[in-house]
Write a protein that holds these residues in place. Structure first.
Motif, mmCIF file in Angstrom:
data_model
loop_
_atom_site.group_PDB
_atom_site.id
_atom_site.type_symbol
_atom_site.label_atom_id
_atom_site.label_comp_id
_atom_site.label_asym_id
_atom_site.label_seq_id
_atom_site.Cartn_x
_atom_site.Cartn_y
_atom_site.Cartn_z
ATOM 1 N N GLY A 254 0.798 -1.215 0.000
ATOM 2 C CA GLY A 254 0.000 0.000 0.000
ATOM 3 C C GLY A 254 0.830 1.265 0.000
ATOM 4 O O GLY A 254 0.297 2.363 0.188
ATOM 5 N N ARG A 354 1.153 -4.761 4.965
ATOM 6 C CA ARG A 354 0.467 -3.488 4.746
ATOM 7 C C ARG A 354 1.131 -2.365 5.527
ATOM 8 O O ARG A 354 1.435 -2.499 6.720
ATOM 9 C CB ARG A 354 -0.995 -3.615 5.187
ATOM 10 N N ASP A 356 1.370 1.966 6.608
ATOM 11 C CA ASP A 356 0.538 2.933 7.312
ATOM 12 C C ASP A 356 -0.514 3.511 6.360
ATOM 13 O O ASP A 356 -0.179 4.178 5.374
ATOM 14 C CB ASP A 356 1.425 4.050 7.868
ATOM 15 N N THR A 357 -1.786 3.294 6.667
ATOM 16 C CA THR A 357 -2.870 3.704 5.778
ATOM 17 C C THR A 357 -3.021 5.218 5.712
ATOM 18 O O THR A 357 -3.229 5.785 4.628
ATOM 19 C CB THR A 357 -4.202 3.069 6.226
ATOM 20 N N ARG A 360 -0.412 6.705 3.436
ATOM 21 C CA ARG A 360 -0.729 6.462 2.030
ATOM 22 C C ARG A 360 -1.799 7.443 1.543
ATOM 23 O O ARG A 360 -1.646 8.071 0.483
ATOM 24 C CB ARG A 360 -1.211 5.026 1.853
ATOM 25 N N GLU A 361 -2.861 7.574 2.308
ATOM 26 C CA GLU A 361 -3.973 8.403 1.862
ATOM 27 C C GLU A 361 -3.593 9.877 1.791
ATOM 28 O O GLU A 361 -4.098 10.615 0.943
ATOM 29 C CB GLU A 361 -5.175 8.208 2.786
#
Length: 593
Positions: A254, A354, A356-357, A360-361
């Motif tokens: 990701g 995966r 760090d969300t 990424r965002e």
């Protein structure tokens, strides 16, 4: 002495036929040559083969880059065959690029007999030596020996280049220096042997087995690979990347995937892809985003701003490269993973899992905002290199694009977006020179048999005008768009512009009449000074069955300085580029971008 004796009586014939047969067995079937008599026997041996395609250019430097373009577009080895002496020196620029990009370019350099080396004979030099630092394998053959044993030894020696043509870890240019008999030409009859060649036996070259995996456990421990990291993948301008393996890495982790335009990955619909990094790094707040792991794939990115961001990172660095990397001017400490080892790359992705969300965002939100604001920001600007590049690059009719070095590639990298079109984007970024650009583009056009777009400055175009000779014989289609800003326009963005010698000697206006150049080489021509004129010229270039067109876009010198700064300012001040935590704050000058 009768120099017109039949070629079949010359010992070079059997020797050269064996060379041609062996190279064909290795997949070398496109041969680019330049006129010369020392190479006549070898050219004749290739020409009589039905599985070989011949190309000819007068200038050996052009021939070398044309062969480079063929090899890059066909993704297989290509040969360039030249006569002896200074002709070989003209291959050095193309070999520099092939060496830096690990392109399998085979230099066939014909030579005088070994017994005449250093004896003062015309068209002789140390041609088996000055290419040596630029090739992965150098073979300096013995004088022709037409005996069965001599030919067996020849074939065995030639087959040793096989790893350098196909093995991702060892691939690169090779030189085969070929002494040939004959006082005046290599098809003289003075040394004729009236013997028949031994029966040709099928050649079955053996290619190297895949190399063993690197020690993933060691890399994982050194770099502290683990799930949840704020990771970043930066993909440089490489034209032969494993798209599927990179896609799996990006999907599994990701991580934001910052892609340069050369290589064409921006059209591959990869997860997490970001095409706007060159714009994003002009903002101070982006430099506050500190990755915990940096994965660099291929060479350094094009943009000076992104190079600065990468160089400022203090995170662990994993270099994924086709060559062994011992030093890196951007990152002092790093571990290396072979680019061809897809299993190792998959193993790295598994260890990372995966990331760090939120990280990424945040990157993807910034990229989407920039992408949404960019068309209007460009359209608001005045007539400049930015407008020319944007209009040309948005045309969907071209089968591939080549971005010339200097200003063209920087604008192409800024403006080539995630359009979903799987269109190759080529560039000679190995040593990043402007020489040989037209020849490389024409080789790519012949290799792909598709209409191409070359975006180039007037200085780079002037440097390689003789390569347009290829258009007189080859079926080349598409457009060469020359951004004519009266010299080296990129230099206007650099501190060098303040030196007293800048205008006459560094920026340098060549003053070429491109209309007459187009007429000389049988090309269609348009001279444009507005968006409407450029659109009309491109319409003519992409008509069915239209031949290659030379389009000169005339631009006020120095316009790029203010236009690029204003473009970055419009993007930074646009409401869509603002985020809750990091208000837009442009800090970079156009030169830093």
């Amino acid at each position: 002495m009768n120099i017109h004796q039949p070629l079949t009586l010359n010992p070079n014939t059997f020797w050269c036929r064996a060379i041609a047969q062996t190279l064909a067995s290795l997949g070398v079937t496109d041969i680019v040559t330049s006129p010369g008599t020392r190479s006549a026997a070898l050219v004749s041996a290739f020409e009589e083969r039905s599985d070989c395609r011949m190309h000819v250019l007068t200038d050996e430097r052009s021939a070398g880059f044309f062969a480079l373009g063929l090899a890059k577009s066909l993704k297989r080895p290509t040969a360039v065959c030249v006569t002896s002496g200074s002709a070989v020196a003209n291959l050095v620029p193309a070999l520099c690029e092939a060496h830096a990009n690990a392109t399998p370019l085979v230099a066939l350099t014909c030579d005088r007999p070994r017994s005449l080396r250093g004896a003062g004979q015309p068209q002789t030099t140390k041609q088996a030596e000055f290419c040596a630092p630029l090739v992965s394998r150098l073979i300096d053959l013995s004088d022709p020996d037409g005996s069965p044993e001599g030919l067996e030894r020849l074939v065995a020696e030639l087959l040793t280049i096989a790893p350098h043509l196909v093995d991702q870890g060892a691939r690169g240019p090779v030189q085969i220096n070929i002494p040939l008999l004959g006082r005046m030409t290599s098809v003289d009859g003075a040394h004729g042997w009236g013997v028949s060649p031994p029966p040709a036996r099928p050649i079955a070259p053996s290619f190297p087995a895949p190399r063993a995996l690197v020690e993933i456990d060691t890399i994982a421990k050194t770099l502290d690979l683990k799930p949840g990291l704020k990771g970043l993948i930066v993909v440089g301008p490489d034209e032969d990347l494993p798209i599927a393996a990179i896609g799996r890495l990006a999907a599994r982790t990701g991580y934001p995937l910052l892609l340069d335009a050369p290589g064409g990955l921006r059209g591959a619909r990869l997860p997490g892809a970001v095409a706007e990094a060159d714009f994003l790094v002009t903002r101070r707040e982006v430099f506050a985003l500190k990755p915990e792991l940096l994965i660099r794939i291929g060479p350094a990115p094009v943009s000076a701003g992104l190079q600065q961001y990468v160089g400022a990172c203090r995170a662990p660095v994993l270099r994924v490269d086709r060559r062994s990397v011992e030093a890196d001017y951007l990152n002092d400490a790093f571990r290396v993973l072979p680019l061809h080892d897809h299993a190792a790359l998959d193993a790295v992705a598994e260890r990372l899992d995966r990331g760090d969300t939120a990280w990424r965002e945040h990157w993807l939100d910034m990229a989407r905002a920039c992408r949404a604001a960019l068309p209007q920001a460009v359209a608001t600007g005045g007539w400049s290199e930015i407008q020319v590049a944007d209009i040309a690059l948005r045309r969907p009719e071209f089968g591939f694009t080549h971005l010339a070095n200097s200003l063209a590639i920087r604008l192409g990298n800024l403006l080539t977006g995630l359009d979903g079109r799987e269109r190759p984007v080529h560039a000679n970024r190995g040593v990043a020179g402007i020489d040989g650009t037209i020849a490389t583009f024409l080789g790519e056009a012949v290799g792909t048999a598709k209409p191409g777009l070359l975006l180039i400055g007037d200085l780079a175009a002037t440097h390689d005008l003789s390569s347009l000779e290829a258009c007189l014989r080859a079926d080349c289609r598409g457009a060469i768009v020359v951004m004519n800003n009266d010299g080296g326009g990129l230099f206007d963005l650099l501190p060098v512009r303040g030196t007293p010698a800048y205008r006459p000697y560094i920026r340098h206006s060549a003053g070429v009449d491109f209309r007459r150049i187009a007429q000389a080489f049988g090309l269609g021509f348009d001279r444009c000074g507005s968006i409407e004129q450029l659109d009309a010229a491109l319409d003519r270039a992409v008509r069915p069955r239209a031949r290659l067109r030379l389009i000169e876009a005339v631009i006020t010198p120095g316009a790029i300085t203010t236009e690029l700064r204003d473009l970055i300012g419009r993007l930074s001040s646009h409401d869509a580029t603002k985020t809750r935590n990091h208000p837009a704050s442009p800090v970079s000058t156009p030169a830093e971008a």
